[in-house]
Design an enzyme around this catalytic site. Sequence first.
Site, PDB file in Angstrom:
ATOM      1  N   ASP A 415      -2.926  12.214  -5.756  1.00 36.77           N
ATOM      2  CA  ASP A 415      -1.769  11.559  -5.155  1.00 36.77           C
ATOM      3  C   ASP A 415      -0.612  11.249  -6.088  1.00 36.77           C
ATOM      4  O   ASP A 415       0.477  10.924  -5.607  1.00 36.77           O
ATOM      5  CB  ASP A 415      -2.212  10.281  -4.437  1.00 36.77           C
ATOM      6  CG  ASP A 415      -2.960  10.596  -3.155  1.00 36.77           C
ATOM      7  OD1 ASP A 415      -2.805  11.713  -2.629  1.00 36.77           O
ATOM      8  OD2 ASP A 415      -3.686   9.712  -2.655  1.00 36.77           O
ATOM      9  N   TYR A 503      -3.892   7.112   4.243  1.00 36.89           N
ATOM     10  CA  TYR A 503      -4.758   6.094   3.638  1.00 36.89           C
ATOM     11  C   TYR A 503      -3.978   4.955   3.018  1.00 36.89           C
ATOM     12  O   TYR A 503      -2.869   5.149   2.520  1.00 36.89           O
ATOM     13  CB  TYR A 503      -5.660   6.724   2.565  1.00 36.89           C
ATOM     14  CG  TYR A 503      -7.005   7.124   3.126  1.00 36.89           C
ATOM     15  CD1 TYR A 503      -7.847   6.157   3.674  1.00 36.89           C
ATOM     16  CD2 TYR A 503      -7.434   8.432   3.130  1.00 36.89           C
ATOM     17  CE1 TYR A 503      -9.076   6.500   4.212  1.00 36.89           C
ATOM     18  CE2 TYR A 503      -8.660   8.790   3.668  1.00 36.89           C
ATOM     19  CZ  TYR A 503      -9.477   7.821   4.205  1.00 36.89           C
ATOM     20  OH  TYR A 503     -10.680   8.153   4.737  1.00 36.89           O
ATOM     21  N   HIS A 721     -17.216   9.511   1.446  1.00 34.07           N
ATOM     22  CA  HIS A 721     -16.944   8.964   2.774  1.00 34.07           C
ATOM     23  C   HIS A 721     -17.298  10.019   3.817  1.00 34.07           C
ATOM     24  O   HIS A 721     -16.659  11.068   3.869  1.00 34.07           O
ATOM     25  CB  HIS A 721     -15.462   8.579   2.842  1.00 34.07           C
ATOM     26  CG  HIS A 721     -15.076   7.843   4.082  1.00 34.07           C
ATOM     27  ND1 HIS A 721     -13.780   7.465   4.344  1.00 34.07           N
ATOM     28  CD2 HIS A 721     -15.802   7.411   5.140  1.00 34.07           C
ATOM     29  CE1 HIS A 721     -13.725   6.836   5.503  1.00 34.07           C
ATOM     30  NE2 HIS A 721     -14.946   6.801   6.020  1.00 34.07           N
TER      31      HIS A 721
HETATM   32 CU   LIG Z   1     -12.156   8.005   3.319  1.00 29.23          CU
END
Ligand SMILES: [Cu+2]
Length: 816
Positions: A415, A503, A721
Amino acid sequence: MPREANRDTQYSSITKKGQGAGRKWMIVSFVLGAIALGLLIALVVVITKGGKIPAPPEGPSNPSAEAQVDASESPNPGVFHDLTRSELVSLQEYLYSDKASDLNLVRPDKVALNVSYVFITDLLPPNKTEVLGHINGNEPAPVRRARVVVFRGDKTTPVVEEYIVQPIPNPTSHELFQLRTRPNSIPFAYRPIGLVELAEVQEALWIPLQEEIGDILKESYDAGIVDCGDKCLTFYPHPMSSAIVGADIRKMWFETNYYVPYYGLHPTGFMFLGQIDGADKSKFSIEKVIYGGESFNSIKEFKTAYTTGTVTKTKLEFPKVDKNLFSTLNFRGDDKPSKRAPQLVEPDGKRYTLNHRQVKYMDWQFDFRMSVLTGPQLYNIMYGKDRIAFEVGLQEIAVFYAGANPAAKLTDFVDSGVLLGTHAKSLIPGGDCPETATFIPATFLSELTEEPHTNQRAFCLFEQHTGVPLRRHLSYSVSEGAFYGGVMDNVLILRTILTVVNYDYIFDFIFHQNGAMEVRAVSTGYIYTTFYNQAEDKYGFRLHENILANLHHHMFHFKVDLDVLGTSNRYETLDIETEDVDISEETGNLGDKYNQIFYTKNLKNTETEAAYKFNFDTPKYHIIHNNAEKTSFGVPKAYRIQMNGMSKQTLKENSGNEATVPWSRYQMAVTKYKPDEFGSSSPYKMYDGRSPIVNFQQYIDDNDNIVDQDLVLWLAMGVHHIPHTEDLPITPTPGAHLSFALLPYNYFKEDPSMTSHDSITVVHKDPTNPQDGVVFRRYHNATGRPTNVNLPSDNLSDYEDNPDLVLQSRKRFGLL
Ligand SMILES: [Cu+2]
Ligand SMILES: *[C@@H]1O[C@H](CO)[C@@H](O)[C@H](O)[C@H]1NC(C)=O
Ligand SMILES: *[C@@H]1O[C@H](CO)[C@@H](O)[C@H](O)[C@H]1NC(C)=O
Ligand SMILES: *[C@@H]1O[C@H](CO)[C@@H](O)[C@H](O)[C@H]1NC(C)=O
Ligand SMILES: *[C@@H]1O[C@H](CO)[C@@H](O)[C@H](O)[C@H]1NC(C)=O
């Protein structure tokens, strides 16, 4: 990474359609589905509104505490202070003056891919030696410098160049930012993603798409790209790293989603690969198309297949947007009356001071800033008169996805390629931070802004208790002395939340009263989903009619330049081992053995020895100390690093995009401080996989000696995740707190919180006559009831009447 369709800003843009200069960003706003890279689309609105100067930074949030909480920019910024609004303006004046004419810069209102323009500027923090000379007393403040990232689309072979411009605030020179550790210039294909680029991609690829296959999109998806009313499609960009492409050619997959709240949960399964290399958008092209799970080599090939009926046609209805749409955040509860949640109060006002960007709290002091490139950074973290760390800051956020379709499979978002600090958007009092918090702005320049842009609530600062005692003991029987001593764990937290498109990453820097500091990273926000297809089953669960949420690995990297009692430090582990000891004397049986643990000290001599991969079989403590600073018993005064967010990088080294995040191989690495190894990542990471501009692995591989050196710790955290239905609509945070702590270790003579005025002690008035009652003591000097606060008064009569409420000693129950 990237994706945010901020409805408000887009709608505002739409209403401005047709006004002002008909430049690229107007087109961006004209296509409903513009992909907004956080900050950038907000800037679009600023510009379309006529270049209004954003409001100046807010004052302190609590006017009554004005004297001690000043969140404004300093008129005389210190060495760590971000470039201020006026410094940015003078930097711009210099950059667009004749003195910098060799840069051939075009002003923000005329930027395009094929010109030279300033992509971003950031403070270039000063040389550590000079800073220490200055803050330790005698030396003058080092000059302030700006790091300026310039996109040279004007060159025959376009490149990115980074410059140092100095001295700030009145620059007189600029030079290429030359470092041993990284090349400069940088291949154009590796540049970070920005809105100028996306606008041109939109013009070159997306809009023509409407003309070419608008009818197919309408038939298949009941939506369009241009002039689509309230049935529009938007795009989710997936940069394809050069490591995947196999060449330094810039490519990006664009997934097509329904433009509804929230579009990330409404993929259509239609996507295409854009070849978007170079500065000439007329050369951009669409190289691949995926429709209904089938792949085509061009739009033309797809169109032919569709019209001749050789593809299975998709038929989707446009999602019904109402209160009940599963992807919205509309309140789902009933309208029954309910009580308010507990609230934080500061009965005697703030207990910290904020002087521009310097904080003091109890024995702590630190400076902080929001690096445009790398997000939150803390400096010169002092406890009492001693520096604990010179620098603690975020380096990188990465998410590596897996999937069957190429967008999910090949996308590994790193990012900083979208400028982490610009994503510290508004923090909401009561939701993100306590209502008592102080909010602190961050200001920066970017490709589209003539005026510096300010995010008013980029940080919040507040004191709160963790809900757990910092320490306590109740010695409840007379035979044990009958006393209580304890203190609630009241902490100061500096928080920021980076919303990197879907996110939201919460970063907390937490200061405890026992000399411990913690850094916490928590993710929330919308999950990324793909259109459901059986081939995706091994990469996630089907969570709704059309969507499957792909499994991924979140990773975070932090720099901790610890200076424990000076800069000459050692890294040692205390390794827990086992031994068989003879206990025949105790048992009376010859040869009886007993197995127990003991520790050995293990000094790490070099950087490769110090690159740590967690192993459950070898438990250990990680200790940093100055060998010349010992307790009266000859024990080194140290700080210990406790890692509570470790994650295993399971990918093969140097395969695919793994080489873009070599830091994720180690839960901790310890290197010798070098000015040119100032950061573990770079804004080129989204694309530079083939030949990384910054290769963290080299910081270790040069294998410097690290004994009695200035040491830097590099800490990685992460979590895999596998999304589930309760990640709808938003990923919840419980159970997902990743953190590391810097803990004093034989550093103080005792727990420094023993001096905390938050302490409570209870003893008997007369230990020989416990029934006489207790002395219940607090150590603050505040009296009376705070105003506007419904707190119980210090009513001791309960304890007078019934000392057993606290010290259960009226009767003796034996030893325990
Ligand atoms: Cu995630
Ligand atoms: C840059 O591209 C624009 C089209 O986007 C074109 O009109 C212009 O002539 C180009 N400028 C240069 C210097 O090539
Ligand atoms: C940092 O400053 C010191 C003192 O001025 C100087 O000796 C050193 O070379 C500088 N280091 C770098 C990397 O500029
Ligand atoms: C507490 O003590 C400090 C220092 O003596 C003083 O400045 C402050 O006014 C006192 N506060 C109260 C409520 O008495
Ligand atoms: C203290 O509490 C007792 C019983 O809970 C009550 O009767 C008394 O009025 C209180 N005293 C004060 C000063 O609030």
